[in-house]
Motif scaffolding. Structure first.
Motif, PDB file in Angstrom:
ATOM      1  N   ASP A   2       0.822  -1.196   0.000  1.00  0.00           N
ATOM      2  CA  ASP A   2       0.000   0.000   0.000  1.00  0.00           C
ATOM      3  C   ASP A   2       0.859   1.249   0.000  1.00  0.00           C
ATOM      4  O   ASP A   2       0.917   1.980   0.982  1.00  0.00           O
ATOM      5  CB  ASP A   2      -0.923  -0.019   1.219  1.00  0.00           C
ATOM      6  N   PRO A  25      -1.747   2.116  -6.311  1.00  0.00           N
ATOM      7  CA  PRO A  25      -1.836   0.706  -6.693  1.00  0.00           C
ATOM      8  C   PRO A  25      -3.248   0.164  -6.481  1.00  0.00           C
ATOM      9  O   PRO A  25      -4.031   0.733  -5.729  1.00  0.00           O
ATOM     10  CB  PRO A  25      -0.830   0.031  -5.764  1.00  0.00           C
ATOM     11  N   GLU A  26      -3.541  -0.971  -7.092  1.00  0.00           N
ATOM     12  CA  GLU A  26      -4.860  -1.587  -6.955  1.00  0.00           C
ATOM     13  C   GLU A  26      -5.144  -2.022  -5.520  1.00  0.00           C
ATOM     14  O   GLU A  26      -6.296  -2.168  -5.121  1.00  0.00           O
ATOM     15  CB  GLU A  26      -4.959  -2.781  -7.905  1.00  0.00           C
ATOM     16  N   SER A  27      -4.080  -2.222  -4.749  1.00  0.00           N
ATOM     17  CA  SER A  27      -4.255  -2.672  -3.363  1.00  0.00           C
ATOM     18  C   SER A  27      -4.915  -1.611  -2.488  1.00  0.00           C
ATOM     19  O   SER A  27      -5.454  -1.913  -1.426  1.00  0.00           O
ATOM     20  CB  SER A  27      -2.901  -3.068  -2.763  1.00  0.00           C
ATOM     21  N   SER A  29      -7.935   0.455  -2.253  1.00  0.00           N
ATOM     22  CA  SER A  29      -9.231   0.359  -2.920  1.00  0.00           C
ATOM     23  C   SER A  29      -9.859   1.715  -3.202  1.00  0.00           C
ATOM     24  O   SER A  29     -10.524   1.900  -4.210  1.00  0.00           O
ATOM     25  CB  SER A  29     -10.182  -0.486  -2.081  1.00  0.00           C
ATOM     26  N   ARG A  77      -6.636   6.445 -11.521  1.00  0.00           N
ATOM     27  CA  ARG A  77      -6.067   6.333 -10.175  1.00  0.00           C
ATOM     28  C   ARG A  77      -4.769   7.140 -10.079  1.00  0.00           C
ATOM     29  O   ARG A  77      -3.780   6.684  -9.497  1.00  0.00           O
ATOM     30  CB  ARG A  77      -5.841   4.881  -9.790  1.00  0.00           C
TER      31      ARG A  77
END
Length: 125
Positions: A2, A25-27, A29, A77
């Motif tokens: 994260d 990052p995708e982690s 949310s 993002r």
């Protein structure tokens, strides 16, 4: 992991422009408010600019107001910092920050739980 990822730093001359980017990052949310901070050698980390989760509210430090522009693209993002009319005193490591809490754009380091490792910006006079 994260951690946010900054890019775009470098060495420029006074008066030049530079664009920094920050990717989540995708982690992670969900990110609401995000911000840029900077830290010069021997100084504390200081606020540069922040932006709300929807991007419609922004807040700038007086030292960069009118020269820097913060923006974000939630679909990608990412968050950017467009820096113009750079000065030698803008030299620092720039950090992006974000929070999953629904807060207004903040200038406080402790309001953000996600951070990047920083990117160096050096402005030569």
């Amino acid at each position: 992991q994260d951690e946010l990822v900054e890019s775009g730093g470098g060495l420029v001359q006074a008066g030049d422009s530079l664009r920094l980017s920050c990717a989540a990052p995708e982690s992670i949310s969900l990110l609401h408010a995000m911000a840029w901070f900077r830290q010069a050698p021997g100084n504390e980390r200081e606020f540069v600019a922040s932006i709300s989760g929807t991007g419609d509210i922004t807040h700038y430090a007086d030292s960069v107001k009118g020269r820097f522009t913060i923006s974000r693209d939630n679909a990608k993002r990412t968050m950017d910092l467009q820096m113009t009319s750079l000065k030698s005193e803008d030299t620092a490591v720039y950090y992006c920050a974000g929070t999953g809490r629904r807060i207004l754009p903040s200038a406080r380091v402790n309001d953000f739980e996600y951070w990047g490792q920083g990117t160096q910006v050096t402005v030569s006079s």
